[in-house]
Scaffold this active site. Structure first.
Site, short mmCIF file in Angstrom:
data_model
loop_
_atom_site.label_atom_id
_atom_site.label_comp_id
_atom_site.label_asym_id
_atom_site.label_seq_id
_atom_site.Cartn_x
_atom_site.Cartn_y
_atom_site.Cartn_z
NE ARG A 232 -4.37 -1.10 0.25
CZ ARG A 232 -4.58 -2.12 -0.59
NH1 ARG A 232 -3.66 -2.45 -1.48
NH2 ARG A 232 -5.71 -2.79 -0.55
CG HIS A 280 -3.11 0.10 -6.57
ND1 HIS A 280 -3.45 0.72 -5.38
CD2 HIS A 280 -3.22 -1.25 -6.32
CE1 HIS A 280 -3.75 -0.20 -4.47
NE2 HIS A 280 -3.63 -1.40 -5.02
N1 NAP Z 1 -0.82 -3.73 -5.36
C1 NAP Z 1 -1.82 -4.57 -5.53
O1 NAP Z 1 -2.35 -4.71 -6.63
C2 NAP Z 1 -2.27 -5.40 -4.36
C3 NAP Z 1 -3.15 -6.48 -4.59
C4 NAP Z 1 -3.52 -7.26 -3.53
C5 NAP Z 1 -3.05 -7.00 -2.24
N2 NAP Z 1 -2.20 -5.95 -2.03
C6 NAP Z 1 -1.67 -5.68 -0.68
O2 NAP Z 1 -0.93 -6.81 -0.24
C7 NAP Z 1 -1.16 -6.95 1.16
C8 NAP Z 1 -0.79 -8.35 1.63
O3 NAP Z 1 -1.74 -9.31 1.17
P1 NAP Z 1 -1.75 -10.82 1.72
O4 NAP Z 1 -2.94 -11.48 1.12
O5 NAP Z 1 -0.42 -11.47 1.51
O6 NAP Z 1 -1.95 -10.58 3.28
P2 NAP Z 1 -1.78 -11.62 4.48
O7 NAP Z 1 -1.94 -13.01 4.00
O8 NAP Z 1 -2.66 -11.12 5.59
O9 NAP Z 1 -0.23 -11.46 4.91
C9 NAP Z 1 0.24 -10.32 5.56
C10 NAP Z 1 1.67 -10.59 6.00
O10 NAP Z 1 2.21 -9.38 6.59
C11 NAP Z 1 2.73 -9.70 7.88
N3 NAP Z 1 2.59 -8.55 8.77
C12 NAP Z 1 1.46 -7.84 9.07
N4 NAP Z 1 1.75 -6.88 9.98
C13 NAP Z 1 3.07 -6.99 10.26
C14 NAP Z 1 3.95 -6.30 11.13
N5 NAP Z 1 3.53 -5.30 11.90
N6 NAP Z 1 5.23 -6.69 11.16
C15 NAP Z 1 5.68 -7.73 10.41
N7 NAP Z 1 4.90 -8.43 9.56
C16 NAP Z 1 3.61 -8.06 9.48
C17 NAP Z 1 1.90 -10.86 8.37
O11 NAP Z 1 2.57 -11.52 9.44
P3 NAP Z 1 1.98 -12.90 10.06
O12 NAP Z 1 2.35 -13.96 9.06
O13 NAP Z 1 2.73 -13.06 11.33
O14 NAP Z 1 0.51 -12.71 10.22
C18 NAP Z 1 1.77 -11.69 7.08
O15 NAP Z 1 2.92 -12.46 6.90
C19 NAP Z 1 -2.63 -6.58 1.31
O16 NAP Z 1 -2.94 -6.18 2.63
C20 NAP Z 1 -2.78 -5.44 0.33
O17 NAP Z 1 -2.56 -4.20 0.98
C21 NAP Z 1 -1.81 -5.15 -3.06
#
Ligand code: NAP
Length: 317
Positions: A232, A280
């Protein structure tokens, strides 16, 4: 008794998210594209949403589940009137693989010195530089969740040394795992290409700043570390990125997300020679795939099963 209705609250991109898509997969359920009249808000049991206006969801007194039509829920979490019902986010192979493609493309682009090669082509300069193998570079992925894990798997197969940083301890074969604030420094010190796939939360806002970039490894064949952010925009301090690109703290950056979107024409990122930017679209969601995902989860819940990928509101993701 008729089945609870599904309300669609979608702002921006309604063309892609037609009610017919959801009617096709929720055949015996009323699907209502908001704003609408001629229905009782008390009949709505489910809402599928993309960027709903703050307070909009509070209009449904019998709401049971909110389905966010994307992976990131930061916009929803900012709504203090969000009904206290399970909030489900998107985690489907289609989106995960699209993000994997983006990450692999951009890691390879920096590894294979594409910025230099394109500039050489533009000036008709035949001047190949030494090319190191993938194994010479350490890629560090911040966020080892659904998206980070898949990208790590493919980067590892290509031959990069891969590490990941998450909130809780993780164990992933062939990936050096670091966690929490204690793990951040050693993770950064071994990272040449930093990939951010973090969710935006109170803990991660502005985490990509000068203090963090200064701790990345500086002794790789790249010369200076590279940032790739597809999480983000608000994860990044944009003034710091520009200053660090200019003073060499960072060698280059691939940015898919920005604090202000669309990125204003006046932004220095547009024309920066060390920046590769995309609007994005690192991982778009496929409406067919997502409407089926929502329908499957509703059917599962009504058959007595559990919902998948429910957001932990305390953690914020
Ligand atoms: N650019 C785009 O087109 C696009 C598309 C889709 C998504 N996204 C972004 O990608 C993000 C991630 O998606 P996802 O599905 O992979 O999410 P997810 O499965 O919830 O994974 C989030 C990861 O971040 C880690 N995390 C969260 N807070 C943290 C902190 N304070 N310190 C260290 N690690 C932390 C989590 O740790 P744990 O493993 O310990 O829980 C987990 O490993 C979304 O939230 C979204 O903002 C962007």
């Amino acid at each position: 008794m008729s089945k609870g209705a599904l309300a669609l609250l979608i702002h921006g991109g309604t063309d892609n998210w037609s009610p017919e898509r959801f009617e096709d997969v929720c055949r015996d359920r009323r699907v209502i594209l908001m704003p609408a009249t001629g229905f009782d808000p008390a009949d709505v049991a489910y809402a599928a949403v993309w960027k709903p206006a703050p307070g909009e969801l509070a209009a449904f007194p019998n709401l049971e589940v909110i389905f966010n039509l994307g992976a990131g829920v930061d916009a929803l979490m900012a709504d203090s009137s969000l009904p206290d019902v399970p909030l489900v986010r998107v985690a489907v192979d289609d989106l995960t693989n699209r993000m994997m493609e983006y990450v692999v493309l951009h890691v390879l682009m920096h590894h294979r010195q594409e910025l230099y090669l394109r500039q050489s082509q533009a000036t008709k300069r035949w001047a190949p530089k030494y090319q190191w193998p993938a194994s010479a570079l350490s890629v560090g992925i911040m966020g080892l969740g659904t998206l980070g894990l898949r990208a790590a798997e493919v980067l590892k197969t290509i031959g990069f040394r891969v590490a990941g940083w998450s909130r809780s301890e993780r164990q992933v074969e062939g990936v050096e795992c670091f966690a929490g604030s204690a793990g951040l420094d050693p993770f950064l010190r071994r990272t040449d290409i930093l990939v951010s796939l973090l969710p935006l939360t109170a803990d991660t806002r502005s985490i990509l700043n000068r203090n963090l970039f200064a701790r990345l490894n500086r002794s790789s064949p790249l010369g200076a570390p590279v940032l790739i952010n597809a999480g983000r925009g608000a994860l990044q301090n944009e003034a710091d990125i520009l200053a660090c690109l200019d003073d060499g703290t960072l060698g280059a950056a691939s940015l898919d997300v920005f604090t202000q979107e669309p990125l204003p024409a006046s932004s220095p990122f547009w024309a920066h020679p060390k920046v590769v930017l995309t609007p994005h679209n690192a991982a778009d969601t496929d409406p067919d795939e997502i409407s089926k995902y929502v329908a499957r989860q509703i059917a599962q819940l009504e058959a007595g099963g559990a919902l998948e990928n429910v957001v932990d509101r305390g953690r914020g993701y």
